[in-house]
Design a protein around this motif. Structure first.
Motif, PDB file in Angstrom:
ATOM      1  N   PRO A  24       0.709  -1.279  -0.208  1.00 60.96           N
ATOM      2  CA  PRO A  24      -0.092  -0.026   0.144  1.00 60.96           C
ATOM      3  C   PRO A  24       0.848   1.202  -0.163  1.00 60.96           C
ATOM      4  CG  PRO A  24       0.057  -0.853   2.198  1.00 60.96           C
ATOM      5  CD  PRO A  24       0.790  -2.046   1.261  1.00 60.96           C
ATOM      6  N   TYR A  25       0.144   2.256  -0.511  1.00 60.19           N
ATOM      7  CA  TYR A  25       1.037   3.680  -0.378  1.00 60.19           C
ATOM      8  C   TYR A  25       0.940   4.142   1.017  1.00 60.19           C
ATOM      9  CZ  TYR A  25       1.034   3.673  -5.304  1.00 60.19           C
ATOM     10  OH  TYR A  25       1.338   3.196  -6.684  1.00 60.19           O
ATOM     11  N   PRO A  26       1.702   5.040   1.300  1.00 62.22           N
ATOM     12  CA  PRO A  26       1.935   5.687   2.649  1.00 62.22           C
ATOM     13  C   PRO A  26       0.599   6.413   3.113  1.00 62.22           C
ATOM     14  CG  PRO A  26       3.867   6.070   1.631  1.00 62.22           C
ATOM     15  CD  PRO A  26       2.877   5.584   0.641  1.00 62.22           C
ATOM     16  N   GLU A  27       0.125   6.055   4.305  1.00 63.30           N
ATOM     17  CA  GLU A  27      -1.112   6.877   4.607  1.00 63.30           C
ATOM     18  C   GLU A  27      -1.040   8.445   4.557  1.00 63.30           C
ATOM     19  OE1 GLU A  27      -4.111   5.683   5.903  1.00 63.30           O
ATOM     20  OE2 GLU A  27      -3.392   3.777   5.062  1.00 63.30           O
ATOM     21  N   ALA A  28       0.245   8.977   4.768  1.00 65.33           N
ATOM     22  CA  ALA A  28       0.373  10.538   4.628  1.00 65.33           C
ATOM     23  C   ALA A  28       0.069  11.063   3.198  1.00 65.33           C
ATOM     24  CB  ALA A  28       1.805  10.881   5.089  1.00 65.33           C
ATOM     25  N   LEU A  29       0.662  10.117   2.237  1.00 72.65           N
ATOM     26  CA  LEU A  29       0.155  10.215   0.727  1.00 72.65           C
ATOM     27  C   LEU A  29      -1.228  10.399   0.570  1.00 72.65           C
ATOM     28  CD1 LEU A  29       1.226  10.865  -2.440  1.00 72.65           C
ATOM     29  CD2 LEU A  29       1.770   8.228  -2.480  1.00 72.65           C
ATOM     30  N   VAL A  30      -1.560   9.204   1.040  1.00 68.97           N
ATOM     31  CA  VAL A  30      -3.273   9.009   0.582  1.00 68.97           C
ATOM     32  C   VAL A  30      -3.981  10.293   1.263  1.00 68.97           C
ATOM     33  CG1 VAL A  30      -5.319   7.725   0.906  1.00 68.97           C
ATOM     34  CG2 VAL A  30      -3.176   6.785   0.731  1.00 68.97           C
ATOM     35  N   ASP A  31      -3.449  10.855   2.382  1.00 66.27           N
ATOM     36  CA  ASP A  31      -4.305  11.931   3.205  1.00 66.27           C
ATOM     37  C   ASP A  31      -4.139  13.254   2.182  1.00 66.27           C
ATOM     38  OD1 ASP A  31      -5.198  10.599   5.369  1.00 66.27           O
ATOM     39  OD2 ASP A  31      -3.337  11.042   6.595  1.00 66.27           O
ATOM     40  N   GLU A 186       6.015  17.156  -4.542  1.00 63.24           N
ATOM     41  CA  GLU A 186       6.043  16.754  -3.233  1.00 63.24           C
ATOM     42  C   GLU A 186       6.388  15.555  -3.235  1.00 63.24           C
ATOM     43  OE1 GLU A 186       2.808  17.692  -0.877  1.00 63.24           O
ATOM     44  OE2 GLU A 186       2.049  19.077  -2.351  1.00 63.24           O
ATOM     45  N   ARG A 187       7.375  15.108  -2.177  1.00 62.30           N
ATOM     46  CA  ARG A 187       7.947  13.565  -2.484  1.00 62.30           C
ATOM     47  C   ARG A 187       7.946  12.824  -0.964  1.00 62.30           C
ATOM     48  NH1 ARG A 187      13.785  12.145  -1.908  1.00 62.30           N
ATOM     49  NH2 ARG A 187      14.316  10.691  -3.413  1.00 62.30           N
ATOM     50  N   TRP A 188       7.910  11.525  -1.214  1.00 64.15           N
ATOM     51  CA  TRP A 188       8.021  10.866  -0.024  1.00 64.15           C
ATOM     52  C   TRP A 188       9.050   9.541  -0.398  1.00 64.15           C
ATOM     53  CZ3 TRP A 188       3.766  13.451  -1.562  1.00 64.15           C
ATOM     54  CH2 TRP A 188       2.869  13.735  -0.621  1.00 64.15           C
ATOM     55  N   GLU A 189       9.304   8.885   0.788  1.00 68.10           N
ATOM     56  CA  GLU A 189      10.231   7.607   0.434  1.00 68.10           C
ATOM     57  C   GLU A 189       9.603   6.669   1.074  1.00 68.10           C
ATOM     58  OE1 GLU A 189      14.203   8.489   1.478  1.00 68.10           O
ATOM     59  OE2 GLU A 189      14.587   9.925  -0.051  1.00 68.10           O
ATOM     60  N   GLN A 190       9.918   5.283   0.707  1.00 67.12           N
ATOM     61  CA  GLN A 190       9.004   4.144   1.180  1.00 67.12           C
ATOM     62  C   GLN A 190       9.858   3.097   1.141  1.00 67.12           C
ATOM     63  OE1 GLN A 190       5.657   2.839  -0.730  1.00 67.12           O
ATOM     64  NE2 GLN A 190       4.563   2.352   1.317  1.00 67.12           N
ATOM     65  N   SER A 191      10.172   1.905   2.016  1.00 64.90           N
ATOM     66  CA  SER A 191      10.512   0.710   1.771  1.00 64.90           C
ATOM     67  C   SER A 191       9.490  -0.298   1.727  1.00 64.90           C
ATOM     68  CB  SER A 191      11.439   0.248   3.078  1.00 64.90           C
ATOM     69  OG  SER A 191      12.338   1.227   3.176  1.00 64.90           O
TER      70      SER A 191
END
Length: 256
Positions: A24-31, A186-191
């Motif tokens: 799943p994508y990060p919750e912060a991104l969905v928010d 805007e940017r996020w990182e995820q493992s």
């Protein structure tokens, strides 16, 4: 249900299970996507796949039109979205067959390389509200030792598997969808988990076929056992609001 303008690629029929296994994508991104859409406003998710964004956005109260040409992908999306306000539209991003929906958000997530940005942009403009947001989510591997090793294995298996520069395609789609303006980024990182990602990469099984992909997965697993597996990815969100230049909100300095 709107008709499909072109035959759906058979590979996506076969890969529905692999796409469902994607993390799943990060919750912060969905928010953030929910915030850009506006409370309770409709979302059009182009190339919705198995619903990795359609479902969490619906859980946040948005009626979602999940546009997906591959029947098997759409079936996975419908199962995941049971009892949620998600309407499956079996169509392409270039010709959805939808009436004007005044969407608060038209989204193209990890799919800009699969669409024609000129035709998909014109179609998105028809669906977007006068103050709506057009958004592209771009997914890229991070530069880590493990990811460099995976990249070398992919290049050996598929010589055409080289990093894509989608910036021009993204800007073209955004401007056609939302009008002139400066996109915000805007940017996020995820493992994330390993095998489901390998099988569903656009330059993995969609290009290689099942037998070569099985060998690739085995090689990546061996690499992970030797060096440790950290599958890290960058999630870059490009967005443009119709009617004005779009930039991320400025952070105010803390009061003393």
């Amino acid at each position: 249900m709107p008709r499909v303008e072109r035959p759906e690629p058979r590979v996506f029929q076969r890969l529905a299970e692999a796409y469902r296994a994607r993390p799943p994508y990060p919750e912060a991104l969905v928010d953030r996507l929910s915030e850009l859409a506006g409370p309770g406003r409709p979302v059009v998710d182009l190339g919705a796949g198995t619903g990795l964004l359609a479902v969490p956005l619906a859980r946040r109260g948005h009626p979602v039109l999940a546009v997906e040409p591959a029947a098997a992908m759409g079936e996975e999306c419908q199962r995941a979205a049971a009892e949620l306000p998600v309407t499956l539209v079996r169509a392409t991003a270039e010709a959805t067959g939808l009436t004007a929906v005044a969407a608060g958000l038209v989204l193209l997530a990890d799919a800009v390389h699969w669409v024609r940005p000129d035709r998909a942009g014109a179609e998105s403009a028809r669906l977007l509200a006068a103050d709506g947001v057009a958004a592209v989510l771009e997914v890229e591997p991070l530069d880590t030792a493990f990811m460099r090793g995976v990249g070398a294995l992919l290049a050996a298996a598929n010589p055409r598997a080289r990093p894509r520069d989608n910036a021009a395609r993204i800007r073209q789609w955004l401007v056609l969808a939302a009008g002139p303006g400066v996109p915000a980024v805007e940017r996020w990182e995820q493992s994330v988990a390993l095998e489901g990602v390998v099988r569903s990469l656009s330059y993995g099984e969609p290009a290689l076929g099942p037998r070569s992909t099985a060998a690739l997965v085995e090689a990546v697993t061996a690499l992970a056992s030797t060096h440790g597996a950290v599958w890290a990815r960058s999630l870059r969100l490009w967005w443009l609001r119709r009617g004005r230049r779009s930039r991320p909100p400025r952070k105010r300095p803390p009061r003393r």
